[in-house]
Structure formats: C-alpha cells, structure tokens
Design a protein around this motif. Structure first.
Motif, PDB file in Angstrom:
ATOM      1  N   GLN A   2     -58.381  44.227 105.809  1.00 29.27           N
ATOM      2  CA  GLN A   2     -58.129  45.423 106.257  1.00 29.27           C
ATOM      3  C   GLN A   2     -56.729  45.875 105.695  1.00 29.27           C
ATOM      4  OE1 GLN A   2     -60.081  47.632 107.750  1.00 29.27           O
ATOM      5  NE2 GLN A   2     -61.518  46.251 107.789  1.00 29.27           N
ATOM      6  N   GLN A   3     -55.955  45.168 105.104  1.00 29.92           N
ATOM      7  CA  GLN A   3     -54.505  45.367 104.560  1.00 29.92           C
ATOM      8  C   GLN A   3     -54.652  46.514 103.390  1.00 29.92           C
ATOM      9  OE1 GLN A   3     -52.306  42.016 103.878  1.00 29.92           O
ATOM     10  NE2 GLN A   3     -50.983  42.698 105.132  1.00 29.92           N
ATOM     11  N   VAL A   4     -53.469  47.547 103.454  1.00 29.44           N
ATOM     12  CA  VAL A   4     -53.326  48.252 102.466  1.00 29.44           C
ATOM     13  C   VAL A   4     -51.913  48.055 102.215  1.00 29.44           C
ATOM     14  CG1 VAL A   4     -52.907  50.821 101.844  1.00 29.44           C
ATOM     15  CG2 VAL A   4     -54.910  49.842 103.232  1.00 29.44           C
ATOM     16  N   CYS A  23     -50.393  51.916  95.946  1.00 28.84           N
ATOM     17  CA  CYS A  23     -51.102  51.328  96.737  1.00 28.84           C
ATOM     18  C   CYS A  23     -52.283  50.556  96.578  1.00 28.84           C
ATOM     19  CB  CYS A  23     -51.294  52.405  98.101  1.00 28.84           C
ATOM     20  SG  CYS A  23     -50.204  52.797  98.996  1.00 28.84           S
ATOM     21  N   ALA A  24     -52.256  49.466  96.997  1.00 30.62           N
ATOM     22  CA  ALA A  24     -53.517  48.522  96.632  1.00 30.62           C
ATOM     23  C   ALA A  24     -54.350  48.334  97.989  1.00 30.62           C
ATOM     24  CB  ALA A  24     -53.183  47.425  96.171  1.00 30.62           C
ATOM     25  N   TYR A  25     -55.789  48.030  98.019  1.00 34.40           N
ATOM     26  CA  TYR A  25     -56.359  47.972  99.199  1.00 34.40           C
ATOM     27  C   TYR A  25     -57.322  46.817  98.751  1.00 34.40           C
ATOM     28  CZ  TYR A  25     -60.035  50.603  96.894  1.00 34.40           C
ATOM     29  OH  TYR A  25     -60.996  51.287  95.773  1.00 34.40           O
ATOM     30  N   GLU A  26     -57.860  46.099  99.728  1.00 28.33           N
ATOM     31  CA  GLU A  26     -58.717  45.012  99.644  1.00 28.33           C
ATOM     32  C   GLU A  26     -60.121  45.298 100.186  1.00 28.33           C
ATOM     33  OE1 GLU A  26     -55.037  41.925 100.864  1.00 28.33           O
ATOM     34  OE2 GLU A  26     -56.703  42.404 102.262  1.00 28.33           O
ATOM     35  N   ASN A  27     -60.391  46.126 101.054  1.00 34.78           N
ATOM     36  CA  ASN A  27     -61.608  46.377 101.635  1.00 34.78           C
ATOM     37  C   ASN A  27     -62.299  47.084 100.654  1.00 34.78           C
ATOM     38  OD1 ASN A  27     -64.067  46.742 103.313  1.00 34.78           O
ATOM     39  ND2 ASN A  27     -62.777  47.271 105.049  1.00 34.78           N
ATOM     40  N   THR A  28     -63.469  46.689 100.098  1.00 40.53           N
ATOM     41  CA  THR A  28     -64.172  47.683  99.128  1.00 40.53           C
ATOM     42  C   THR A  28     -65.092  48.480  99.848  1.00 40.53           C
ATOM     43  OG1 THR A  28     -65.842  45.825  99.290  1.00 40.53           O
ATOM     44  CG2 THR A  28     -64.164  45.869  97.280  1.00 40.53           C
ATOM     45  N   ALA A  29     -65.230  48.594 101.210  1.00 37.82           N
ATOM     46  CA  ALA A  29     -65.799  49.513 101.910  1.00 37.82           C
ATOM     47  C   ALA A  29     -65.193  50.929 102.232  1.00 37.82           C
ATOM     48  CB  ALA A  29     -66.232  48.952 103.479  1.00 37.82           C
ATOM     49  N   SER A  96     -68.007  57.250 107.956  1.00 37.16           N
ATOM     50  CA  SER A  96     -69.279  56.940 108.292  1.00 37.16           C
ATOM     51  C   SER A  96     -70.347  58.207 108.503  1.00 37.16           C
ATOM     52  CB  SER A  96     -69.354  55.912 109.748  1.00 37.16           C
ATOM     53  OG  SER A  96     -68.965  56.901 110.791  1.00 37.16           O
ATOM     54  N   ASN A  97     -71.406  57.968 108.929  1.00 38.26           N
ATOM     55  CA  ASN A  97     -72.344  59.044 109.056  1.00 38.26           C
ATOM     56  C   ASN A  97     -71.794  60.094 110.149  1.00 38.26           C
ATOM     57  OD1 ASN A  97     -73.959  58.133 107.255  1.00 38.26           O
ATOM     58  ND2 ASN A  97     -75.377  57.048 108.474  1.00 38.26           N
TER      59      ASN A  97
END
Lengths: 115, 114
Positions: A2-4, A23-29, A96-97
């Motif tokens: 979940q990190q940024v 910035c770099a993120y890990e969560n592809t969602a 999300s929806n």
C-alpha cells in the motif's frame, strides 16, 4: 504493497526554476493520483490529479507526468515562485463503483523557493 | 467556494479524557473521511464513512475511536479515552463520490493530549 514512496524529502529551487518531485507506488489497483499542497498549520489543498489513462496533465504551471509501466508519477512546477514554498504530498487511491477509497499519502516534500 | 470546516481549531485535553472533533463537510458531498497527521509526518487515513456507516477503517482506528453523522450537516470523530500518542492534527475530508472523486480537506483540529 500500500506504500507510496516520495522523494526528495526536501528541495530548494531558485525562483523561476523547475521543481520536480517524484513518487512511486506498488499497488497496481491504484487508479487515481492527486497531489496536495500544504502550508504550515493548514489542511492539504488539492493541487492537481491524474488518472492512469493519460500520461500527462497540465494545469497552469503545474504538470503531472505519469508512467504506468514504471508505477511512477511526478509533479513539475514550472517558473517556481516564492509563494510555491510549501510541503507537497503525492497520494494514491482506488476508485470503486461507489466513489474513491482512502488516500494513501507519500511522506511529503518540503519545497523552498529562494529569490 | 464551498469548503470543509472543522471545530475546534485546537483542543487540549488530559490523558484519559474523551474528545469530540467536529466537521461540516461540503453540503452535496456523500463520502466523509478522517485523517490524522502527527507533527512532521505524512497524512494517515483513519476512517471513511458513507450512507451512515463506516466503509473502511485503518488499524489506527481502534475501539477508542468512533464516528457519527448526528444530523444532515455534521460529521464527528470521538476519541473515548485519549492517549499521549493521539496528539496530532486531525483532518476531515469529503468527496462528492460517484464519478467525482476529489477529496477536499478541512483546516484541521490540532489535538494536544497532556
């Protein structure tokens, strides 16, 4: 996951120069990436945001560059001014929806613009 | 321009006391959030609230914390028994939701626990 991750921690730029924060993120969602500006004693103020369907978004002197394959995004401040001196936070969330979910913030960059 | 408001701006309390932090989100927004920021650190998510119930909460949001929307305009965060480590800036945020995803933050309440 979940990190940024945000860099640099602090940045000094001469007036008129270009300020760049990464910035770099890990969560592809994650699919929503805003930048917030915070002055001392104030709440974060939304500056500019991007969705991953575009690689760049520009609003005035502020530009977000987005690299989906590298899972990185950056803020460029053109013609930096002393009034831009503040702490900048990148963030990410999933839409999300039913609306967007929690924002996961980076650790912040303290930007100082010197005359 | 509509904005999120928060009261009080600064709250000082003794350890073990209950505090209630109040927020008035932007009027046509449907999603409400609380975040906190310990001095000099990043902003951390506490809880999100939609349709009169908690949507998501972080591990920080334990049984000492609760949220409520007591009427059509206010959104409150209650800390039942404050600890020293609860000292932080608490930010309320709101979002219209659906296709409009931007979260707008209030000015914050600085909570100092002695």
């Amino acid at each position: 996951q979940q990190q940024v991750k945000q860099s640099p921690q602090s940045l000094i730029v001469q007036k008129g120069g270009i300020s760049i924060i990464n910035c770099a993120y890990e969560n592809t969602a994650f699919d929503y990436f805003p930048w917030y500006q915070q002055f001392p004693g104030k709440g974060p103020a939304l500056l500019i945001a991007i969705r991953p369907d575009v690689s760049e978004k520009k609003e005035g002197r502020f530009t977000i560059s987005f690299n989906k394959s590298a899972k990185q995004f950056s803020l460029h401040i053109m013609d930096s001014q002393p009034g831009d001196s503040a702490t900048y936070f990148c963030a990410a969330s999933r839409v999300s929806n039913f609306g967007n979910e929690k924002l996961t913030f980076g650790t912040g960059t303290r930007l100082t613009i010197i005359p | 321009e509509p904005e999120v408001t928060q009261t009080p701006s600064h709250q000082v309390t003794q350890m073990g006391q209950e505090v209630i932090l109040r927020c008035v989100p932007i009027s046509n927004h449907l999603y409400f959030y609380w975040y906190r920021q310990i001095l000099g650190q990043k902003v951390e998510f506490l809880v999100s609230f939609y349709n009169n119930e908690i949507s998501e909460k972080s591990e920080i949001f334990d049984d000492q914390f609760s949220v409520e929307r007591p009427d059509g305009s206010n959104f409150t965060l209650k800390i039942r028994s404050t600890k020293l480590e609860d000292s932080a800036m608490y930010f309320c945020a709101s979002s219209r939701g659906s296709v409009v995803v931007e979260q707008f933050f209030g000015p914050g309440t600085r909570l100092t626990v002695l």
